[in-house]
Scaffold this motif. Structure first.
Motif, PDB file in Angstrom:
ATOM      1  N   PHE A   1      44.485  46.340  25.238  1.00 57.34           N
ATOM      2  CA  PHE A   1      44.131  45.937  26.791  1.00 57.34           C
ATOM      3  C   PHE A   1      43.886  44.810  27.153  1.00 57.34           C
ATOM      4  O   PHE A   1      43.246  44.056  26.258  1.00 57.34           O
ATOM      5  CB  PHE A   1      43.014  46.989  27.078  1.00 57.34           C
ATOM      6  N   SER A   2      44.546  44.256  28.223  1.00 50.44           N
ATOM      7  CA  SER A   2      44.210  42.677  28.439  1.00 50.44           C
ATOM      8  C   SER A   2      42.869  42.390  29.058  1.00 50.44           C
ATOM      9  O   SER A   2      42.353  41.318  29.220  1.00 50.44           O
ATOM     10  CB  SER A   2      45.399  42.377  29.435  1.00 50.44           C
ATOM     11  N   GLY A   3      42.282  43.431  29.719  1.00 52.43           N
ATOM     12  CA  GLY A   3      40.916  43.195  30.330  1.00 52.43           C
ATOM     13  C   GLY A   3      41.143  42.969  31.878  1.00 52.43           C
ATOM     14  O   GLY A   3      40.403  42.595  32.642  1.00 52.43           O
ATOM     15  N   ASN A   4      42.575  42.592  32.241  1.00 47.82           N
ATOM     16  CA  ASN A   4      42.876  42.788  33.669  1.00 47.82           C
ATOM     17  C   ASN A   4      43.242  43.799  34.414  1.00 47.82           C
ATOM     18  O   ASN A   4      43.475  44.597  33.814  1.00 47.82           O
ATOM     19  CB  ASN A   4      44.168  41.735  33.704  1.00 47.82           C
ATOM     20  N   LEU A   5      42.837  43.776  35.753  1.00 49.83           N
ATOM     21  CA  LEU A   5      43.114  45.042  36.630  1.00 49.83           C
ATOM     22  C   LEU A   5      43.471  44.516  37.884  1.00 49.83           C
ATOM     23  O   LEU A   5      42.992  43.435  38.485  1.00 49.83           O
ATOM     24  CB  LEU A   5      42.090  45.909  36.659  1.00 49.83           C
ATOM     25  N   ALA A   6      44.727  44.917  38.292  1.00 47.54           N
ATOM     26  CA  ALA A   6      45.071  44.661  39.816  1.00 47.54           C
ATOM     27  C   ALA A   6      44.868  45.920  40.703  1.00 47.54           C
ATOM     28  O   ALA A   6      45.178  46.873  40.484  1.00 47.54           O
ATOM     29  CB  ALA A   6      46.302  44.154  39.719  1.00 47.54           C
ATOM     30  N   ILE A   7      44.308  45.613  41.899  1.00 45.65           N
ATOM     31  CA  ILE A   7      44.232  46.829  42.868  1.00 45.65           C
ATOM     32  C   ILE A   7      44.998  46.458  44.161  1.00 45.65           C
ATOM     33  O   ILE A   7      44.576  45.418  44.763  1.00 45.65           O
ATOM     34  CB  ILE A   7      42.672  46.993  43.205  1.00 45.65           C
ATOM     35  N   PHE A   8      45.857  47.174  44.711  1.00 48.20           N
ATOM     36  CA  PHE A   8      46.764  46.992  45.852  1.00 48.20           C
ATOM     37  C   PHE A   8      47.025  48.070  46.400  1.00 48.20           C
ATOM     38  O   PHE A   8      47.025  49.179  45.703  1.00 48.20           O
ATOM     39  CB  PHE A   8      47.817  46.051  45.572  1.00 48.20           C
ATOM     40  N   CYS A   9      47.685  47.978  47.631  1.00 51.01           N
ATOM     41  CA  CYS A   9      48.196  49.139  48.326  1.00 51.01           C
ATOM     42  C   CYS A   9      49.507  49.661  47.842  1.00 51.01           C
ATOM     43  O   CYS A   9      50.267  48.918  47.404  1.00 51.01           O
ATOM     44  CB  CYS A   9      48.367  48.684  49.908  1.00 51.01           C
ATOM     45  N   SER A  10      49.687  51.000  48.233  1.00 51.29           N
ATOM     46  CA  SER A  10      51.025  51.562  47.576  1.00 51.29           C
ATOM     47  C   SER A  10      52.016  51.380  48.532  1.00 51.29           C
ATOM     48  O   SER A  10      53.194  51.686  48.115  1.00 51.29           O
ATOM     49  CB  SER A  10      50.700  53.093  47.700  1.00 51.29           C
ATOM     50  N   ASP A  11      51.960  50.533  49.634  1.00 51.27           N
ATOM     51  CA  ASP A  11      52.985  50.172  50.559  1.00 51.27           C
ATOM     52  C   ASP A  11      54.215  49.561  49.932  1.00 51.27           C
ATOM     53  O   ASP A  11      54.188  48.410  49.212  1.00 51.27           O
ATOM     54  CB  ASP A  11      52.468  49.287  51.583  1.00 51.27           C
ATOM     55  N   GLU A  12      55.239  50.184  49.711  1.00 54.01           N
ATOM     56  CA  GLU A  12      56.516  49.980  48.786  1.00 54.01           C
ATOM     57  C   GLU A  12      56.938  48.312  49.252  1.00 54.01           C
ATOM     58  O   GLU A  12      57.729  47.901  48.682  1.00 54.01           O
ATOM     59  CB  GLU A  12      57.612  50.993  48.659  1.00 54.01           C
TER      60      GLU A  12
ATOM     61  N   ILE B   1      53.780  42.539  42.342  1.00 52.39           N
ATOM     62  CA  ILE B   1      53.851  42.467  40.697  1.00 52.39           C
ATOM     63  C   ILE B   1      54.559  41.042  40.318  1.00 52.39           C
ATOM     64  O   ILE B   1      53.931  40.485  39.410  1.00 52.39           O
ATOM     65  CB  ILE B   1      54.572  43.567  40.370  1.00 52.39           C
ATOM     66  N   ASP B   2      55.662  40.649  41.180  1.00 49.31           N
ATOM     67  CA  ASP B   2      55.996  39.154  40.876  1.00 49.31           C
ATOM     68  C   ASP B   2      54.896  38.290  41.131  1.00 49.31           C
ATOM     69  O   ASP B   2      54.805  37.010  40.091  1.00 49.31           O
ATOM     70  CB  ASP B   2      57.048  39.007  41.733  1.00 49.31           C
ATOM     71  N   PHE B   3      54.140  38.287  42.056  1.00 49.76           N
ATOM     72  CA  PHE B   3      52.892  37.265  42.383  1.00 49.76           C
ATOM     73  C   PHE B   3      51.908  37.338  41.153  1.00 49.76           C
ATOM     74  O   PHE B   3      51.698  36.432  40.589  1.00 49.76           O
ATOM     75  CB  PHE B   3      52.310  37.650  43.363  1.00 49.76           C
ATOM     76  N   LEU B   4      51.643  38.457  40.646  1.00 46.14           N
ATOM     77  CA  LEU B   4      50.578  38.561  39.506  1.00 46.14           C
ATOM     78  C   LEU B   4      51.362  37.852  38.560  1.00 46.14           C
ATOM     79  O   LEU B   4      50.685  37.118  37.587  1.00 46.14           O
ATOM     80  CB  LEU B   4      50.474  39.894  39.287  1.00 46.14           C
ATOM     81  N   LYS B   5      52.386  38.422  38.034  1.00 43.19           N
ATOM     82  CA  LYS B   5      53.091  37.849  36.444  1.00 43.19           C
ATOM     83  C   LYS B   5      53.424  36.253  36.901  1.00 43.19           C
ATOM     84  O   LYS B   5      53.048  35.463  35.884  1.00 43.19           O
ATOM     85  CB  LYS B   5      54.364  38.375  36.476  1.00 43.19           C
ATOM     86  N   GLU B   6      54.110  36.001  37.899  1.00 47.14           N
ATOM     87  CA  GLU B   6      54.543  34.417  38.123  1.00 47.14           C
ATOM     88  C   GLU B   6      53.466  33.492  38.565  1.00 47.14           C
ATOM     89  O   GLU B   6      53.355  32.334  38.075  1.00 47.14           O
ATOM     90  CB  GLU B   6      55.834  34.685  39.117  1.00 47.14           C
ATOM     91  N   ASP B   7      52.776  33.787  39.308  1.00 42.40           N
ATOM     92  CA  ASP B   7      51.886  32.903  39.990  1.00 42.40           C
ATOM     93  C   ASP B   7      50.601  32.930  39.392  1.00 42.40           C
ATOM     94  O   ASP B   7      49.704  32.146  39.147  1.00 42.40           O
ATOM     95  CB  ASP B   7      51.609  33.118  41.500  1.00 42.40           C
ATOM     96  N   LEU B   8      49.836  34.021  39.015  1.00 44.31           N
ATOM     97  CA  LEU B   8      48.558  34.170  38.503  1.00 44.31           C
ATOM     98  C   LEU B   8      48.829  34.237  36.914  1.00 44.31           C
ATOM     99  O   LEU B   8      47.721  34.253  36.332  1.00 44.31           O
ATOM    100  CB  LEU B   8      47.836  35.360  38.988  1.00 44.31           C
ATOM    101  N   GLU B   9      50.049  34.350  36.434  1.00 45.24           N
ATOM    102  CA  GLU B   9      50.138  34.449  35.141  1.00 45.24           C
ATOM    103  C   GLU B   9      49.639  35.354  34.338  1.00 45.24           C
ATOM    104  O   GLU B   9      48.886  35.716  33.239  1.00 45.24           O
ATOM    105  CB  GLU B   9      49.926  33.007  34.242  1.00 45.24           C
ATOM    106  N   ILE B  10      49.452  36.736  35.038  1.00 44.98           N
ATOM    107  CA  ILE B  10      48.901  38.043  34.381  1.00 44.98           C
ATOM    108  C   ILE B  10      50.233  38.855  34.014  1.00 44.98           C
ATOM    109  O   ILE B  10      50.855  39.043  34.648  1.00 44.98           O
ATOM    110  CB  ILE B  10      47.882  38.704  35.672  1.00 44.98           C
ATOM    111  N   LYS B  11      50.159  38.519  32.673  1.00 45.96           N
ATOM    112  CA  LYS B  11      51.550  39.354  32.237  1.00 45.96           C
ATOM    113  C   LYS B  11      51.266  40.793  32.081  1.00 45.96           C
ATOM    114  O   LYS B  11      52.182  41.612  32.157  1.00 45.96           O
ATOM    115  CB  LYS B  11      51.786  38.815  30.822  1.00 45.96           C
ATOM    116  N   THR B  12      49.949  41.245  31.794  1.00 42.53           N
ATOM    117  CA  THR B  12      49.766  42.780  31.921  1.00 42.53           C
ATOM    118  C   THR B  12      48.652  43.057  32.308  1.00 42.53           C
ATOM    119  O   THR B  12      47.738  42.123  32.315  1.00 42.53           O
ATOM    120  CB  THR B  12      49.810  43.249  30.368  1.00 42.53           C
ATOM    121  N   CYS B  13      48.586  44.216  32.931  1.00 43.16           N
ATOM    122  CA  CYS B  13      46.943  44.664  33.436  1.00 43.16           C
ATOM    123  C   CYS B  13      47.100  46.013  33.794  1.00 43.16           C
ATOM    124  O   CYS B  13      48.202  46.782  33.840  1.00 43.16           O
ATOM    125  CB  CYS B  13      46.838  43.863  34.920  1.00 43.16           C
ATOM    126  N   ASP B  14      45.943  46.623  33.829  1.00 44.29           N
ATOM    127  CA  ASP B  14      46.029  47.954  34.505  1.00 44.29           C
ATOM    128  C   ASP B  14      45.957  47.664  36.078  1.00 44.29           C
ATOM    129  O   ASP B  14      46.059  46.930  36.558  1.00 44.29           O
ATOM    130  CB  ASP B  14      44.485  48.478  34.342  1.00 44.29           C
TER     131      ASP B  14
END
Ligand SMILES: [Zn+2]
Length: 145
Positions: A17-28, A35-48
């Motif tokens: 577990f990375s200890g990271n969690l992202a909460i967002f709307c299901s709007d496709e 997900i790109d923003f989390l990985k590329e800009d925030l450098e969160i490679k994995t998260c709940d």
């Protein structure tokens, strides 16, 4: 060993577990960009993930069943950092606040994000909040403090 034709092998299982969690709307319309923003800009490679209509609004509105699940994740997955993301033109907000103009809706969403950040702060969780919006045909993310 050959697998049955109705079984599909995917990637390697990483039991961490990375200890990271992202909460967002299901709007496709915003999911992939988020997900790109989390990985590329925030450098969160994995998260709940908690992906639900309206995203983090349930924290500000103290929806107990979702708060309970959030607390379970915080405890059992040792969550230390939570990213909250709301987005422009969110159907959840439009449904519950049809009388608000889109500008006022955005202000309301930003207030909810700030309330949610305070909730996380009280729990000793590192929280970050963003508002996703569109300009021409691009999706942008603005940090809310
Ligand atoms: Zn939405």
């Amino acid at each position: 060993m050959n697998r049955a034709s109705n079984e599909f092998k995917k990637r390697k299982f990483v039991n961490v577990f990375s200890g990271n969690l992202a909460i967002f709307c299901s709007d496709e319309r915003f999911v992939e960009a988020t997900i790109d923003f989390l990985k590329e800009d925030l450098e969160i490679k994995t998260c709940d993930l908690v992906v639900v209509a309206g995203g983090p609004v349930f924290i500000a509105q103290k929806e107990s069943s979702l708060i309970e699940r959030l607390e379970l994740l915080i405890n059992f997955h040792q969550i230390k950092k939570i990213i909250l993301i709301s987005h422009e033109n969110c159907g959840y907000y439009k449904h519950f606040y049809p009388e608000l103009s889109s500008q006022n809706l955005e202000k309301f969403q930003v207030e909810d994000l700030r309330k949610s950040l305070n909730f996380l702060k009280e729990k000793g969780i590192e929280g970050y909040a963003f508002f996703a919006y569109t300009e021409k045909d691009q999706i942008f993310f603005r940090e809310i403090k």
